[in-house]
Scaffold this motif. Structure first.
Motif, PDB file in Angstrom:
ATOM      1  N   GLN A   1       2.975   2.565 -11.635  1.00 50.40           N
ATOM      2  CA  GLN A   1       1.726   2.029 -12.170  1.00 50.40           C
ATOM      3  C   GLN A   1       1.854   0.601 -12.677  1.00 50.40           C
ATOM      4  OE1 GLN A   1      -1.256   3.957 -12.057  1.00 50.40           O
ATOM      5  NE2 GLN A   1       0.149   5.117 -10.749  1.00 50.40           N
TER       6      GLN A   1
ATOM      7  N   ILE B   1      -1.493  -1.593 -12.557  1.00 50.39           N
ATOM      8  CA  ILE B   1      -2.178  -1.643 -11.269  1.00 50.39           C
ATOM      9  C   ILE B   1      -3.676  -1.421 -11.421  1.00 50.39           C
ATOM     10  CG2 ILE B   1      -1.834   0.810 -10.808  1.00 50.39           C
ATOM     11  CD1 ILE B   1      -1.751  -2.120  -8.275  1.00 50.39           C
ATOM     12  N   GLU B   2      -4.116  -0.741 -12.475  1.00 50.04           N
ATOM     13  CA  GLU B   2      -5.554  -0.546 -12.683  1.00 50.04           C
ATOM     14  C   GLU B   2      -6.245  -1.826 -13.145  1.00 50.04           C
ATOM     15  OE1 GLU B   2      -6.170   2.709 -15.310  1.00 50.04           O
ATOM     16  OE2 GLU B   2      -5.460   4.230 -13.881  1.00 50.04           O
TER      17      GLU B   2
ATOM     18  N   TYR C   1       0.834  -1.204   0.000  1.00 49.36           N
ATOM     19  CA  TYR C   1       0.000   0.000   0.000  1.00 49.36           C
ATOM     20  C   TYR C   1       0.868   1.253   0.000  1.00 49.36           C
ATOM     21  CZ  TYR C   1      -3.707   3.257   1.254  1.00 49.36           C
ATOM     22  OH  TYR C   1      -4.594   4.297   1.243  1.00 49.36           O
TER      23      TYR C   1
ATOM     24  N   MET D   1      -5.194  -6.237  -5.206  1.00 48.66           N
ATOM     25  CA  MET D   1      -4.874  -4.801  -5.171  1.00 48.66           C
ATOM     26  C   MET D   1      -5.180  -4.194  -6.534  1.00 48.66           C
ATOM     27  SD  MET D   1      -1.283  -5.003  -3.044  1.00 48.66           S
ATOM     28  CE  MET D   1      -0.692  -6.390  -4.010  1.00 48.66           C
ATOM     29  N   ARG D   2      -5.932  -3.109  -6.506  1.00 41.82           N
ATOM     30  CA  ARG D   2      -6.326  -2.469  -7.750  1.00 41.82           C
ATOM     31  C   ARG D   2      -6.566  -0.983  -7.516  1.00 41.82           C
ATOM     32  NH1 ARG D   2     -11.727  -4.005 -11.316  1.00 41.82           N
ATOM     33  NH2 ARG D   2     -11.293  -2.657 -13.110  1.00 41.82           N
ATOM     34  N   LYS D   3      -6.137  -0.181  -8.474  1.00 39.20           N
ATOM     35  CA  LYS D   3      -6.326   1.261  -8.378  1.00 39.20           C
ATOM     36  C   LYS D   3      -7.552   1.650  -9.201  1.00 39.20           C
ATOM     37  CE  LYS D   3      -2.704   4.515  -7.265  1.00 39.20           C
ATOM     38  NZ  LYS D   3      -1.384   5.079  -7.635  1.00 39.20           N
TER      39      LYS D   3
ATOM     40  N   ARG E   1      -7.261   5.761  -6.646  1.00 40.93           N
ATOM     41  CA  ARG E   1      -7.238   5.320  -5.254  1.00 40.93           C
ATOM     42  C   ARG E   1      -7.018   3.808  -5.196  1.00 40.93           C
ATOM     43  NH1 ARG E   1     -11.946   6.329  -0.644  1.00 40.93           N
ATOM     44  NH2 ARG E   1     -10.821   5.357   1.089  1.00 40.93           N
ATOM     45  N   LEU E   2      -6.032   3.385  -4.423  1.00 42.85           N
ATOM     46  CA  LEU E   2      -5.715   1.955  -4.310  1.00 42.85           C
ATOM     47  C   LEU E   2      -6.678   1.273  -3.360  1.00 42.85           C
ATOM     48  CD1 LEU E   2      -3.696  -0.305  -5.089  1.00 42.85           C
ATOM     49  CD2 LEU E   2      -2.452   0.247  -2.994  1.00 42.85           C
ATOM     50  N   ARG E   3      -7.290   0.211  -3.828  1.00 40.05           N
ATOM     51  CA  ARG E   3      -8.206  -0.581  -3.003  1.00 40.05           C
ATOM     52  C   ARG E   3      -7.657  -1.994  -2.878  1.00 40.05           C
ATOM     53  NH1 ARG E   3     -13.057   1.988  -2.193  1.00 40.05           N
ATOM     54  NH2 ARG E   3     -13.497   3.776  -3.547  1.00 40.05           N
TER      55      ARG E   3
ATOM     56  N   LEU F   1       2.390   1.647  -3.629  1.00 41.82           N
ATOM     57  CA  LEU F   1       1.440   1.690  -4.740  1.00 41.82           C
ATOM     58  C   LEU F   1       0.282   2.655  -4.521  1.00 41.82           C
ATOM     59  CD1 LEU F   1       1.174  -2.141  -5.509  1.00 41.82           C
ATOM     60  CD2 LEU F   1       2.290  -0.426  -6.939  1.00 41.82           C
ATOM     61  N   GLY F   2       0.069   3.070  -3.289  1.00 42.71           N
ATOM     62  CA  GLY F   2      -1.148   3.810  -2.975  1.00 42.71           C
ATOM     63  C   GLY F   2      -1.086   5.296  -3.176  1.00 42.71           C
TER      64      GLY F   2
END
Length: 560
Positions: A180, A317-318, A170, A328-330, A334-336, A173-174
Motif C-alpha cells: 500500500q 497508493i490511495e 499494475y 496510479m491510485r487505488k 481497485r487500482l486505476r 500494486l493492483g
C-alpha cells in the motif's frame, strides 16, 4: 576510389557506401554479440575483452556505427567542429577515421533546453566522429549491459518501454493484498553527478577510451570547462553508462528484503526503474523510510549520486502516485491508472500553441499537424483507462479550433463557419475537415476512436542479444504487428516480410520509421504489382532507390 583498410575477420568487397552489404554486417556483428553474452554468463571476462576488441576493429561494426549516427534524430546537429555527415562520400570517409590510434575526443558543445518546472537542462553534444566512436564501442558494451541489467529496469533498453514499466506497476500494486505504500524516487542530476572513478573501475570496456570520453570537457559559449564528474547528457554512450551504474540496486533490495509466504512477515518490497526515476513498494511507511531508503542512499553514494529531496516522497497508493506521466491510485480496492493531470495540461497547452502558431496555414496542413500530435499522445496512453481524458481532450480541441475558425473569419456568422469547417459527416454532426492540395479529404483525428490496448509485460530476464530468447522476441514482434493500428495492406506486407525491412533485415518497429516501395516494373520480382511492393526503413528506402540493387525479390518469405 579509396578503400577502407581493416585487419579484421569481416570479409567485404565494398568500394563505396552504397556497396555495403548491410545483411552481412548485421549477421557478423550479431554473431560476435552473441558470443559476448555467452562469455559474460560463463564469467570469462578475458574472452569478453578479446571479443570487444575484435568487434570494434571490424569493418562491418564501423559501418553500422556510422549508419546509426547518420540516421538518428540528431544527425543534423553538429558538435563544436560544425561537421555533419550527409553525403555518401562523407559517410565512407568516416569509416576510415573510426578506430584510428591518433583519435582524441573533442570537447562537447553545451546547450540548454527548458524543463517543465521552468529550469533549463544542460545538454552536451559530441561531434559526429565522437558519436560514431561511442556507437562503435557500444556494440561490444550493450550485450554486457543487457546481460547484467536489473530485471525490472526499462529505460534506455532495447525492446523495452514505459508501457512495460506501467504494466509491472499494475502487477505489483493492483492485487488485493499488494503493498500500500510507495517510495517515489528521483536521482538528483543523475547524468551530471555519476562518479568518474566508479565508472572507470566498473565498466567493462577500454578504460583509456572511457576516460577520454569522461574527461573531454565542454564548451559553453566561447569558454572551455573541464568535466570532473558525470556523463554527457546527449552522448550515445551516456544512457548505457548510467544504466550500468544503477544496475544492482534491485538485486540488493531483494537480498536485504526477501519475500515470504507469511503475510505478516512479507515486506512486499518491489522495485521498478525507468532511467533515473524509480518506485519501491513496501508494506508500511516505516519500512520504506527507516530501512529501504537508507539502503538506496548508501547504494547511490558509492556512485556519487544522491536522491532529490524535492521529488522523493513516500505516498500511500490511495492518495495517488505519478510515474512516467501516469497517475496510479487505488479506489475502493481497485487500482486505476490514467494520464496524469500535469501531462494532460502540458499537452493541452501544446495544442493551443500549435493552433495559435498556424493561424494563417491551410486547414488541411493544420489538420496534419494536429493529427500527428493527437495520435502520438493517444497511442502512448491507450494502454490504461484514458477514455474520459480522451473525451475531454477532443472537446478541448474542438473549442480551440472553433475559436481559430471564428478569428480567421470575423465577418462571417456561426452558421457559415459550421458549414465550411465543421460539416456533418456520417454519424458525426460536427467534423473538422478540409481538402488538401492533392484533392484528398483530411479529417481531424478523434481520440475517442482509440480503444483500450492491453500491453503484455516483457519478461524481466529477456535479453535481445541472447539467442535463447530469439523465439520469444519473434513472437512479441508478431503480436506487435496486429496492435500497431496500421492499415491491413501494411500488415500483410509486414507478415510477408516477417516484420523486418527487406533491405537490412532489421525489425520495422515503428510506423514512423518505414516507407512502402511501390515497384513499377517486373524487375523487382513477381509479376503481380502487389507482391512486388515491399516495406523498408526510411533511410533504407532512400538508399535502395539510389543504389538500384541487383538482387531480385529479397523479401524474406514465410509467415509470422
Amino acid at each position: 576510389m579509396t578503400t577502407v583498410k581493416t585487419a579484421d575477420a569481416s570479409p567485404h568487397k565494398a568500394k563505396d557506401w552504397h556497396d555495403i552489404d548491410w545483411r552481412a554486417a548485421q549477421r557478423f556483428v550479431r554473431r560476435l554479440q552473441t558470443r559476448i553474452v555467452k562469455a559474460v554468463k560463463q564469467g570469462k571476462w578475458r574472452e569478453v575483452k578479446n571479443l570487444q576488441r575484435l568487434l570494434r576493429h571490424s569493418f562491418y561494426a564501423k559501418c553500422l556505427a556510422v549508419k546509426r549516427v547518420t540516421e538518428n534524430r540528431g544527425k543534423r546537429t553538429a558538435g563544436v567542429d560544425g561537421e555533419t555527415w550527409r553525403t555518401s562520400k562523407q559517410k565512407w570517409r568516416a569509416i576510415e577515421r573510426l578506430g584510428q590510434r591518433r583519435y582524441r575526443p573533442k570537447p562537447l558543445k553545451r546547450i540548454y533546453i527548458p524543463k517543465p518546472n521552468g529550469k533549463k537542462r544542460p545538454i552536451s553534444i559530441p561531434t559526429m566522429l565522437d558519436r560514431a566512436q561511442q556507437a562503435l564501442y557500444l556494440q561490444g558494451l550493450e550485450p554486457v549491459a543487457e546481460t547484467r541489467a536489473d530485471p525490472h529496469s526499462y529505460g534506455f533498453r532495447r525492446k523495452r518501454s514505459t508501457a512495460d514499466a506501467i504494466a509491472y506497476c499494475y502487477l505489483i500494486l493492483g492485487r488485493k493484498y499488494s503493498a500500500q505504500w510507495v517510495l517515489e524516487g528521483d536521482i538528483k542530476s543523475c547524468f551530471d553527478k555519476i562518479s568518474h572513478r566508479w565508472l572507470e573501475a566498473n565498466i567493462p570496456m577500454d578504460r583509456k577510451m572511457l576516460k577520454s570520453w569522461l574527461k573531454c570537457g565542454f564548451v559553453d559559449g566561447k569558454k572551455r570547462f573541464p568535466t570532473e564528474e558525470g556523463t554527457p547528457q546527449g552522448g550515445i554512450a551516456s544512457p548505457v553508462l548510467s544504466n550500468m551504474a544503477l544496475d544492482g540496486l534491485e538485486r540488493e533490495l531483494k537480498a536485504r528484503f526477501p519475500s515470504s509466504r507469511k503475510p505478516d512477515e512479507n515486506p512486499q518490497v518491489h522495485f521498478v526503474r525507468y532511467a533515473d526515476d524509480f518506485l519501491i513498494t513496501g508494506r508500511s511507511k516505516e519500512l520504506l523510510e527507516k530501512e529501504v531508503k537508507p539502503v538506496v542512499e548508501a547504494f547511490l553514494a558509492e556512485r556519487g549520486l544522491t536522491l532529490s529531496a524535492e521529488k522523493t516522497h513516500i505516498t500511500h497508493i490511495e492518495a495517488g502516485v505519478d510515474f512516467l506521466g501516469y497517475h496510479m491510485r487505488k479506489i475502493q480496492g481497485r487500482l486505476r491508472i490514467k494520464p496524469s493531470q500535469d501531462r494532460r495540461a502540458r499537452f493541452w497547452q501544446d495544442i493551443t500553441q500549435t493552433i495559435k502558431a498556424n493561424i494563417g496555414r491551410r486547414t488541411s496542413g493544420l489538420i496534419k499537424i494536429l493529427n500527428s500530435k493527437l495520435r502520438g499522445w493517444g497511442n502512448y496512453y491507450r494502454i490504461v483507462s484514458s477514455w474520459k481524458t480522451f473525451s475531454k481532450t477532443d472537446n478541448y480541441v474542438f473549442w480551440r479550433l472553433w475559436r481559430w475558425a471564428r478569428q480567421r473569419h470575423p465577418l462571417k456568422n456561426a452558421g457559415w463557419v459550421k458549414r465550411n469547417y465543421f460539416p456533418a459527416m456520417g454519424r458525426r454532426k460536427w467534423q473538422f475537415t478540409a481538402i488538401d492540395e492533392r484533392g484528398r479529404r483530411q479529417n481531424l483525428f478523434m481520440m475517442k476512436s482509440l480503444s483500450y490496448r492491453r500491453h503484455i509485460l516483457i519478461k524481466g530476464e529477456a535479453n535481445p542479444f541472447d539467442p535463447d530468447w530469439g523465439t520469444y522476441f519473434e513472437q512479441r514482434e508478431a503480436r506487435k504487428v496486429w496492435t500497431m493500428g496500421a492499415a491491413n495492406y501494411v500488415k500483410s506486407l509486414l507478415i510477408r516480410q516477417q516484420g523486418r525491412c527487406s533491405y537490412c533485415e532489421e525489425p520495422l518497429e515503428s510506423e514512423q520509421a518505414w516507407r512502402i516501395h511501390y515497384s513499377q516494373s517486373a524487375e523487382d520480382g513477381a509479376a503481380d504489382k502487389t507482391e512486388r511492393n515491399i516495406l523498408l526503413h526510411r533511410e533504407c528506402h532512400a538508399q535502395y532507390r539510389r543504389r538500384k540493387p541487383k538482387f531480385h525479390n529479397r523479401v524474406p518469405q514465410g509467415s509470422l
